[in-house]
Every structure is written in C-alpha cells, then in structure tokens.
Design a protein around this motif. Structure first.
Motif, PDB file in Angstrom:
ATOM      1  N   LYS A 198       0.906  -1.294   0.175  1.00 23.86           N
ATOM      2  CA  LYS A 198      -0.157  -0.118  -0.090  1.00 23.86           C
ATOM      3  C   LYS A 198       0.886   1.174  -0.009  1.00 23.86           C
ATOM      4  CE  LYS A 198      -4.407  -0.968   1.943  1.00 23.86           C
ATOM      5  NZ  LYS A 198      -5.329  -0.693   2.929  1.00 23.86           N
ATOM      6  N   SER A 199       0.853   2.044  -0.954  1.00 26.78           N
ATOM      7  CA  SER A 199       1.379   3.266  -1.106  1.00 26.78           C
ATOM      8  C   SER A 199       0.874   4.181  -0.183  1.00 26.78           C
ATOM      9  CB  SER A 199       1.636   3.670  -2.646  1.00 26.78           C
ATOM     10  OG  SER A 199       0.036   4.085  -3.008  1.00 26.78           O
ATOM     11  N   PRO A 200       1.171   5.257   0.093  1.00 25.33           N
ATOM     12  CA  PRO A 200       0.666   6.417   0.785  1.00 25.33           C
ATOM     13  C   PRO A 200      -0.669   6.831   0.023  1.00 25.33           C
ATOM     14  CG  PRO A 200       2.972   6.811   0.560  1.00 25.33           C
ATOM     15  CD  PRO A 200       2.641   5.797  -0.034  1.00 25.33           C
ATOM     16  N   GLU A 201      -0.708   6.730  -0.895  1.00 24.45           N
ATOM     17  CA  GLU A 201      -1.799   7.321  -1.856  1.00 24.45           C
ATOM     18  C   GLU A 201      -3.155   6.341  -1.573  1.00 24.45           C
ATOM     19  OE1 GLU A 201      -3.261   7.006  -6.344  1.00 24.45           O
ATOM     20  OE2 GLU A 201      -1.476   7.450  -5.925  1.00 24.45           O
ATOM     21  N   HIS A 202      -2.915   4.925  -1.319  1.00 28.12           N
ATOM     22  CA  HIS A 202      -3.637   3.779  -1.263  1.00 28.12           C
ATOM     23  C   HIS A 202      -4.217   3.642   0.232  1.00 28.12           C
ATOM     24  CE1 HIS A 202      -1.954   2.415  -5.063  1.00 28.12           C
ATOM     25  NE2 HIS A 202      -3.034   3.134  -5.331  1.00 28.12           N
ATOM     26  N   GLN A 203      -3.590   4.654   1.229  1.00 28.36           N
ATOM     27  CA  GLN A 203      -4.074   4.518   2.591  1.00 28.36           C
ATOM     28  C   GLN A 203      -5.542   4.465   2.794  1.00 28.36           C
ATOM     29  OE1 GLN A 203      -2.185   3.436   5.043  1.00 28.36           O
ATOM     30  NE2 GLN A 203      -0.466   3.271   3.506  1.00 28.36           N
ATOM     31  N   ASP A 204      -6.309   3.687   3.397  1.00 27.69           N
ATOM     32  CA  ASP A 204      -7.793   3.788   3.859  1.00 27.69           C
ATOM     33  C   ASP A 204      -8.406   3.230   2.484  1.00 27.69           C
ATOM     34  OD1 ASP A 204      -7.157   4.804   6.581  1.00 27.69           O
ATOM     35  OD2 ASP A 204      -7.146   6.875   5.511  1.00 27.69           O
ATOM     36  N   LEU A 205      -7.849   2.697   1.540  1.00 27.72           N
ATOM     37  CA  LEU A 205      -8.498   2.135   0.421  1.00 27.72           C
ATOM     38  C   LEU A 205      -8.465   0.572   0.746  1.00 27.72           C
ATOM     39  CD1 LEU A 205      -7.195   4.753  -2.085  1.00 27.72           C
ATOM     40  CD2 LEU A 205      -9.484   4.642  -1.024  1.00 27.72           C
ATOM     41  N   ILE A 206      -9.196   0.077   0.054  1.00 24.66           N
ATOM     42  CA  ILE A 206      -9.073  -1.491  -0.253  1.00 24.66           C
ATOM     43  C   ILE A 206      -8.597  -1.747  -1.601  1.00 24.66           C
ATOM     44  CG2 ILE A 206     -10.903  -3.494  -0.180  1.00 24.66           C
ATOM     45  CD1 ILE A 206     -12.621  -2.006   1.640  1.00 24.66           C
ATOM     46  N   LYS A 207      -8.141  -2.988  -1.999  1.00 19.23           N
ATOM     47  CA  LYS A 207      -7.661  -3.326  -3.279  1.00 19.23           C
ATOM     48  C   LYS A 207      -8.674  -4.317  -3.767  1.00 19.23           C
ATOM     49  CE  LYS A 207      -4.242  -6.293  -4.044  1.00 19.23           C
ATOM     50  NZ  LYS A 207      -2.763  -6.679  -4.315  1.00 19.23           N
ATOM     51  N   TYR A 208      -9.440  -3.961  -4.733  1.00 15.26           N
ATOM     52  CA  TYR A 208     -10.434  -4.868  -5.425  1.00 15.26           C
ATOM     53  C   TYR A 208      -9.658  -5.451  -6.548  1.00 15.26           C
ATOM     54  CZ  TYR A 208     -13.952  -2.421  -2.232  1.00 15.26           C
ATOM     55  OH  TYR A 208     -14.809  -1.864  -1.382  1.00 15.26           O
ATOM     56  N   THR A 209     -10.076  -6.987  -6.922  1.00 17.25           N
ATOM     57  CA  THR A 209      -9.722  -7.285  -8.113  1.00 17.25           C
ATOM     58  C   THR A 209     -10.964  -7.645  -9.069  1.00 17.25           C
ATOM     59  OG1 THR A 209      -9.431  -9.433  -7.384  1.00 17.25           O
ATOM     60  CG2 THR A 209      -7.590  -8.090  -7.560  1.00 17.25           C
ATOM     61  N   GLY A 210     -10.844  -7.487 -10.351  1.00 18.16           N
ATOM     62  CA  GLY A 210     -11.950  -8.066 -11.132  1.00 18.16           C
ATOM     63  C   GLY A 210     -11.598  -8.242 -12.766  1.00 18.16           C
ATOM     64  N   GLY A 211     -12.627  -8.461 -13.313  1.00 18.23           N
ATOM     65  CA  GLY A 211     -12.454  -8.575 -14.697  1.00 18.23           C
ATOM     66  C   GLY A 211     -13.487  -8.891 -15.647  1.00 18.23           C
ATOM     67  N   CYS A 212     -13.131  -9.423 -16.830  1.00 16.60           N
ATOM     68  CA  CYS A 212     -14.502  -9.863 -17.831  1.00 16.60           C
ATOM     69  C   CYS A 212     -14.751 -11.281 -17.583  1.00 16.60           C
ATOM     70  CB  CYS A 212     -13.919  -9.708 -19.042  1.00 16.60           C
ATOM     71  SG  CYS A 212     -12.592 -11.021 -19.783  1.00 16.60           S
ATOM     72  N   HIS A 213     -15.673 -11.775 -18.333  1.00 17.88           N
ATOM     73  CA  HIS A 213     -16.207 -13.228 -17.883  1.00 17.88           C
ATOM     74  C   HIS A 213     -15.385 -14.205 -18.130  1.00 17.88           C
ATOM     75  CE1 HIS A 213     -18.931 -16.378 -19.105  1.00 17.88           C
ATOM     76  NE2 HIS A 213     -19.471 -16.095 -17.792  1.00 17.88           N
TER      77      HIS A 213
END
Length: 196
Positions: free
Chosen positions: A58-73
């Motif tokens: 987590k960089s300082p920019e990403h503090q208090d954020l959640i990492k989500y992953t996703g994609g196409c079908h």
C-alpha cells in the motif's frame, strides 16, 4: 427481498440515490423516461491501456482504501483497483449506458491497474469520441472504461469485481445522461472523483 435503505447523496437535479447491498443483485429501480438515439459508432482495435505488474504494498496514496480485483467473463482481462469500502456508483440513462446497463464508480487513473489482457481489449467510441468504451473482444464484457466526464480516470463496473473478504457498500446515483451537458454543469462532485 430485503428493504432498501435511503442514503444521503451529494447529487443534484435529475439524480436520486439509494443504498443497496452489493450482492443483492442488480435490479432496475427506475426506467429512463427517454433515450436519445446515438450517432453511428466506431470500434477501435488499438487499446491505449498497458498491462502493468500488480502492486504488492500500500502506497501512501492507497491508505484507507481497499484493493479490489476483477475482470471480464472469460478471464482474459484482469485488473486491480484501489477504492473505498463505500462505492458511489452512477447509473446513467444516456443511449449507450441504457443499452449496456452500464453502472460504474469512478477512480483516478493511478488507482487502476490492468494486470493482463491489453491485447484482448477493443474500444468503442461515438459522437464526441471522448468516452472510451473498452471491452473484451473475446467475451464482450465491459469491466471498465474511460468516461467522458472523467477522461483522466476510469469507470469501473462494480458487478465485475471478484468476491472477496471486503464486500463494498454501494450507493447508487441516477445521472441524467440524456441531458449530459446540463447535468454535468449542475453536478458538483463528479469531475473530482478522478482526482487524487
């Protein structure tokens, strides 16, 4: 079906908000009253987005954020996106969003990372050519795109996020895309959603 709770919204004229659980399924709460016919569209086969290695910390920019992953079908396109647990999702009634049932939340470009599939993407544009409607050319799913309102960011489809430990809470805001220019002029926060 569980009762839906009202959410406070910073939205302006022509927008309504409702808070819904992320896994309650996507249902149409209000049909658009009209749909402007779109101009002849154009499909581009060259995609500007490049695959990048995933971030491990987590960089300082990403503090208090959640990492989500996703994609196409089909899985050819995969991404990660850093966003808050509370997602402000737009449900636009413009011609293309109505046809695609395009619901999306907006993030700055630096919080979105394409993990794989740049070669599997193609982009559709029409009229002003500002919005880049990116989709998988294998399965046809648009899991993210570059919105006209926020060309410096990405619109990410919450229904294309993977199931995870952290389930987002979604606030849905209707946006009157049939009157795009006046709706944008009246909306006080949408342009800031792609800024850090």
């Amino acid at each position: 079906m569980p009762k839906q709770k009202r959410a406070t919204s910073r939205s302006t004229v022509n927008a309504k908000s409702r808070r819904i659980p992320a896994k309650a399924g996507v249902t149409r709460l209000r049909q658009p009253t009209s749909c402007r016919a779109g101009a002849q569209g154009k499909t581009q086969t060259k995609e500007e987005t490049q695959s990048v290695p995933p971030r491990e910390d987590k960089s300082p920019e990403h503090q208090d954020l959640i990492k989500y992953t996703g994609g196409c079908h089909c899985g050819a396109v995969r991404f990660e996106v850093w966003a808050s647990k509370s997602l402000h999702v737009f449900d636009c009634n413009c011609s293309i969003c109505t046809k695609k049932q395009n619901r999306h939340f907006i993030v700055p470009a630096s919080r979105f990372h394409l993990l794989k599939g740049a070669e599997s993407l193609t982009t559709y544009t029409f009229q002003t050519r500002m919005a880049k409607h990116t989709f998988c050319k294998i399965c046809g799913v648009q899991s993210f795109y570059t919105p006209r309102s926020n060309p410096d960011g990405y619109g990410v489809a919450p229904h294309c996020l993977d199931k995870g430990e952290e389930e987002p809470v979604i606030t849905l805001e209707y946006f009157n895309g049939n009157e795009w220019e006046s709706s944008m002029a009246q909306h006080k926060t949408i342009k800031d959603m792609s800024k850090l």
